[in-house]
Each structure stands twice: as C-alpha cells, then as structure tokens.
Design an enzyme around this catalytic site. Structure first.
Site, short mmCIF file in Angstrom:
data_model
loop_
_atom_site.label_atom_id
_atom_site.label_comp_id
_atom_site.label_asym_id
_atom_site.label_seq_id
_atom_site.Cartn_x
_atom_site.Cartn_y
_atom_site.Cartn_z
N GLY A 144 0.85 -1.19 0.00
CA GLY A 144 0.00 0.00 0.00
C GLY A 144 0.88 1.23 0.00
O GLY A 144 1.99 1.22 -0.54
N ARG A 145 0.39 2.29 0.64
CA ARG A 145 1.13 3.56 0.66
C ARG A 145 2.55 3.37 1.22
O ARG A 145 3.54 3.80 0.62
CB ARG A 145 0.36 4.58 1.50
N ILE A 146 2.63 2.75 2.41
CA ILE A 146 3.95 2.63 3.06
C ILE A 146 4.80 1.56 2.37
O ILE A 146 6.01 1.73 2.19
CB ILE A 146 3.81 2.35 4.57
N ARG A 223 2.12 -4.37 12.65
CA ARG A 223 1.55 -4.54 13.98
C ARG A 223 2.11 -5.85 14.54
O ARG A 223 2.30 -6.82 13.79
CB ARG A 223 0.02 -4.65 13.94
N ASP A 247 9.61 -3.07 15.26
CA ASP A 247 9.10 -1.81 15.82
C ASP A 247 7.81 -2.06 16.58
O ASP A 247 7.35 -1.18 17.31
CB ASP A 247 8.85 -0.81 14.68
N GLU A 252 2.41 -4.66 23.44
CA GLU A 252 3.20 -3.46 23.74
C GLU A 252 2.73 -2.82 25.05
O GLU A 252 1.53 -2.79 25.30
CB GLU A 252 3.06 -2.45 22.59
N HIS A 270 7.82 1.09 18.89
CA HIS A 270 6.72 1.55 18.05
C HIS A 270 6.87 3.05 17.71
O HIS A 270 6.05 3.88 18.11
CB HIS A 270 5.36 1.29 18.71
P1 NAP Z 1 -2.51 0.63 3.02
O1 NAP Z 1 -2.09 1.69 2.07
O2 NAP Z 1 -3.97 0.42 3.28
O3 NAP Z 1 -1.86 -0.75 2.53
C1 NAP Z 1 -2.17 -1.97 3.12
C2 NAP Z 1 -1.57 -3.10 2.30
O4 NAP Z 1 -1.79 -4.33 3.01
C3 NAP Z 1 -2.21 -3.26 0.93
O5 NAP Z 1 -1.21 -3.53 -0.03
C4 NAP Z 1 -3.12 -4.48 1.08
O6 NAP Z 1 -3.26 -5.17 -0.15
C5 NAP Z 1 -2.32 -5.31 2.09
N1 NAP Z 1 -3.15 -6.27 2.82
C6 NAP Z 1 -4.26 -6.01 3.57
N2 NAP Z 1 -4.78 -7.16 4.03
C7 NAP Z 1 -4.00 -8.16 3.56
C8 NAP Z 1 -4.03 -9.58 3.67
N3 NAP Z 1 -4.99 -10.21 4.37
N4 NAP Z 1 -3.07 -10.29 3.07
C9 NAP Z 1 -2.09 -9.67 2.34
N5 NAP Z 1 -2.00 -8.33 2.20
C10 NAP Z 1 -2.95 -7.60 2.80
O7 NAP Z 1 -1.87 0.86 4.45
P2 NAP Z 1 -0.54 1.68 4.85
O8 NAP Z 1 -0.85 3.11 4.98
O9 NAP Z 1 0.56 1.25 3.96
O10 NAP Z 1 -0.33 1.12 6.36
C11 NAP Z 1 -0.22 -0.25 6.61
C12 NAP Z 1 -0.22 -0.53 8.11
O11 NAP Z 1 1.03 -0.17 8.67
C13 NAP Z 1 -1.22 0.24 8.96
O12 NAP Z 1 -2.51 -0.32 8.92
C14 NAP Z 1 -0.62 0.16 10.35
O13 NAP Z 1 -1.09 -0.97 11.03
C15 NAP Z 1 0.88 -0.02 10.08
N6 NAP Z 1 1.65 1.18 10.52
C16 NAP Z 1 2.58 1.07 11.47
C17 NAP Z 1 3.29 2.19 11.87
C18 NAP Z 1 4.36 2.12 12.90
O14 NAP Z 1 4.53 3.09 13.64
N7 NAP Z 1 5.11 1.05 13.00
C19 NAP Z 1 3.03 3.44 11.29
C20 NAP Z 1 2.05 3.51 10.32
C21 NAP Z 1 1.36 2.38 9.93
P3 NAP Z 1 -4.55 -6.06 -0.50
O15 NAP Z 1 -5.74 -5.31 0.04
O16 NAP Z 1 -4.52 -6.22 -1.98
O17 NAP Z 1 -4.35 -7.38 0.20
C1 8YV Z 2 1.61 5.59 15.63
C2 8YV Z 2 0.84 3.86 13.86
O1 8YV Z 2 2.85 5.39 16.26
O2 8YV Z 2 -0.31 5.25 12.35
C3 8YV Z 2 -0.21 4.13 12.84
O3 8YV Z 2 -0.97 3.20 12.53
O4 8YV Z 2 1.01 2.77 14.30
C4 8YV Z 2 1.76 4.94 14.29
O5 8YV Z 2 1.80 5.97 13.36
C5 8YV Z 2 0.58 5.17 16.59
O6 8YV Z 2 -0.67 5.27 16.02
C6 8YV Z 2 0.60 6.03 17.85
O7 8YV Z 2 0.26 7.36 17.55
#
Ligand code: NAP
Ligand code: 8YV
Length: 304
Positions: A144-146, A223, A247, A252, A270
């Site tokens: 997706g975006r990230i 996650r 991360d 957590e 995180h």
């Molecule tokens: P996004 O743009 O919605 O992208 C999600 C991706 O996951 C898509 O490519 C989707 O493709 C895939 N996906 C969803 N369900 C799936 C499944 N069952 N099997 C395989 N692939 C699957 O989301 P994003 O903005 O990139 O963010 C992704 C996630 O990163 C967030 O939801 C959050 O939990 C995590 N995150 C963590 C942090 C941090 O601080 N560590 C920060 C920001 C976000 P398909 O739908 O085609 O399967």
């Molecule tokens: C934050 C995240 O660290 O956006 C998310 O999904 O996991 C992180 O950007 C968290 O939401 C705490 O603010």
C-alpha cells in the site's frame, strides 16, 4: 461550543488550536460529559470500543491520529452511522525510513557494534562480520502507501523487490507472489507492512519464518499481531531465522526478554511515525477532519 472527548494528545501547537475551537474533555471526565460529546479524538490502540461508542449518544465523528484503526470498533461505528477518519499518507516516508533503518541495522548489527565500542570491547576484540543489506532480495508483505515507499528505498539500494498482497497492484512491475511462504523462500529480507485484521493475525507464522531461513531477516513495522511472536522468538533462538528488526510487538510495551541479548535483533518502541514533523502533520489532519465535519464539508480522510 462543540464537546470533544480526547483519548490521546495531539502535538502541542495543534492541541492549542483544538482547545481554542472546541470544548475538549479528557477521558477521566467521561461520566460527566458522555451525554454531550459529539466527537472523539484518539489513536490506534486506545479505542473507542463498541461499549464506549454506545455511551456517547450524540457522537458524530471519531478522528484517529494514526493510519491504523485496528483498535476501533469500525463495524459498530458504521452501523451507528458514525464516520471514522485516520491519517493516511503523511507518515509514509518516516515509517519507510524506519523499516530500512531496521533492515540495515539488523543486517549490519549496528546497535550491537555501538555497544561493543561503548563497553570498551574494541580494545581487545574485533566485532564479528555481519551481513550485506544491499543488492539482495527484499520481499514486502503489503504494497500500500507505506509498502511502496519502502520498496522505493530498498530498490535504490540495489535490492530486487517482490511482494505479497491479496490483489496484484496493476501499476507496479515488482513481482507479485500469491503465496507468502513462497515470497519468504525467495527473499533475504521480509518486511511486514499490512494492517492488523482478523485475516492478517499471525500471518507471519512458523512456516513463513522457516521459509525465510537461517540467513533471512524479518522486519516488522506493521503490527505485532501480524507475526506469531512465539514462533518468531523460537526461530531466532534456534537459528532457524537469521535476524529481525522489530518496531511493533504482540503486547506493547512488553517485549519478550529473550530478544534483549540477541545481536542480530534490533528493537524499537513503536516509533515508525514518531518524529515532530510527522506527528504534527498527523495532528493537523485530525483537526482538519473535525473542522470539516462540523462545518458540513466533506471529510479529508474518511476510513472505508
Ligand atoms: P494501506 O495503504 O492500506 O496498505 C495496506 C496493504 O496491506 C495493501 O497492499 C493491502 O493489499 C495489504 N493487505 C491487507 N490485508 C491483507 C491480507 N490479508 N493479506 C495480504 N496483504 C494484505 O496501508 P498503509 O498506509 O501502507 O499502512 C499499513 C499498516 O502499517 C497500517 O494499517 C498500520 O497498522 C501499520 N503502521 C505502522 C506504523 C508504525 O509506527 N510502526 C506506522 C504507520 C502504519 P490487499 O488489500 O490487496 O491485500
Ligand atoms: C503511531 C501507527 O505510532 O499510524 C499508525 O498506525 O502505528 C503509528 O503511526 C501510533 O498510532 C501512535 O500514535
């Protein structure tokens, strides 16, 4: 003034604006303000649960200061006609940077090397050889975006990119793997960046880690729930997996202590989006969504 229940703080400069425009109540005031609350400000992991949503009869909007909204009962909000907003896009670069930092650090043992110097061990011992992070095979779980921002960075390091998602992304030439195990088998690094859903729960399991193998490195910036943490710790302990950069964790801020002594494991609390710049942008988006809703304008970033 419109009453807002705030379950998580915003950046101070945006918090000031929020308080200038709305009557903001902390979670501790819930009992006395529940009947008046029209908006909730929150972050992932904090709710509101279905029970809390039901306690707020006038609730009109839930504004989440995260892109992930896994701790919110979205279905319940939907049935009650309450829109939810999140913060997509503004954190992609920081989260992707952290994913690459964890990848390089886990491969090159930067944290353990730093400890080696600080502990005075360089005076007597050379630090052992680590592993290359460039010109390898990077598998991304999620595109997706990230995921795209991670791929761009990993590619610039000379790595080949492949990915697993449910649906192949039409405008990308990276190889799509319908099977996560096969992607892991063909990768030196596997980076998870998917949402936490019932379908993704423990998706990175024993079979995936075994396929990644003793020279493979797993990076999780998604996650904690998307990996089977017990299987991950066991694979690192036995040497079935080469290393990890994490991360996010299953419970957590509790982190399995077995990981603390491993030089091939890099841990972060995180902090994927935890920079002043990005947290400001996330806070701004929360405020902009609230303002749009209460002014009767379309929401900027509604979920779903
Ligand atoms: P996004 O743009 O919605 O992208 C999600 C991706 O996951 C898509 O490519 C989707 O493709 C895939 N996906 C969803 N369900 C799936 C499944 N069952 N099997 C395989 N692939 C699957 O989301 P994003 O903005 O990139 O963010 C992704 C996630 O990163 C967030 O939801 C959050 O939990 C995590 N995150 C963590 C942090 C941090 O601080 N560590 C920060 C920001 C976000 P398909 O739908 O085609 O399967
Ligand atoms: C934050 C995240 O660290 O956006 C998310 O999904 O996991 C992180 O950007 C968290 O939401 C705490 O603010």
């Amino acid at each position: 003034m419109i009453d807002i229940l705030q379950l998580a703080p915003l950046r101070p400069e945006i918090q000031q604006q929020l308080e200038a425009r709305y009557r903001v109540h902390p979670a501790s005031a819930l009992d006395s303000v529940a009947d008046k609350v029209r908006g909730v400000v929150t972050i992932t992991g904090t709710g509101p649960s279905a029970a809390l949503i039901d306690r707020l009869p006038k609730l009109e909007i839930i504004a989440v200061a995260s892109v992930g909204y896994d701790a919110i009962d979205l279905e319940h909000a939907r049935t009650k006609g309450i829109p939810v907003t999140n913060t997509p896009g503004v954190l992609d670069d920081d989260v992707a940077d952290l994913a690459i930092a964890l990848m390089i650090n886990a491969a090159r043992h930067l944290v353990a090397s730093d400890r080696h110097v600080r502990d005075g061990k360089w005076l007597t011992d050379k630090y052992p050889l680590a592993r290359t992070a460039s010109n390898k095979r990077v598998g991304i779980l999620g595109m997706g975006r990230i995921g795209r921002a991670i791929a761009k960075r990993a590619k610039a390091m000379g790595n080949s990119i492949a990915y697993h998602t449910r649906t192949q992304v039409a405008d990308l030439t990276y190889r799509h793997y319908p099977s996560l195990v096969e992607l892991a088998r063909d990768s030196d690094f596997l980076i998870a960046i998917i949402p936490a859903t019932p379908q993704t729960n423990k998706m990175v399991n024993h079979a995936v880690l075994e396929a990644l193998g003793p020279d493979g490195i797993f990076i999780n910036v998604a996650r904690g729930s998307v990996a089977d943490e017990d299987a991950l710790v066991a694979a690192l302990k036995s040497g079935a997996l080469g290393g990890a950069g994490l991360d996010v964790f299953a419970d957590e801020p509790n982190v399995p202590e077995t990981l603390f002594g491993m030089n091939n494991v890099v841990l972060a609390p995180h902090v994927g989006s935890a920079t002043v710049e990005t947290r400001r942008a996330m806070s701004q988006l929360v405020l902009d969504n609230l303002d749009a809703h209460f002014a009767g304008r379309p929401l900027l970033t509604p979920v779903g």
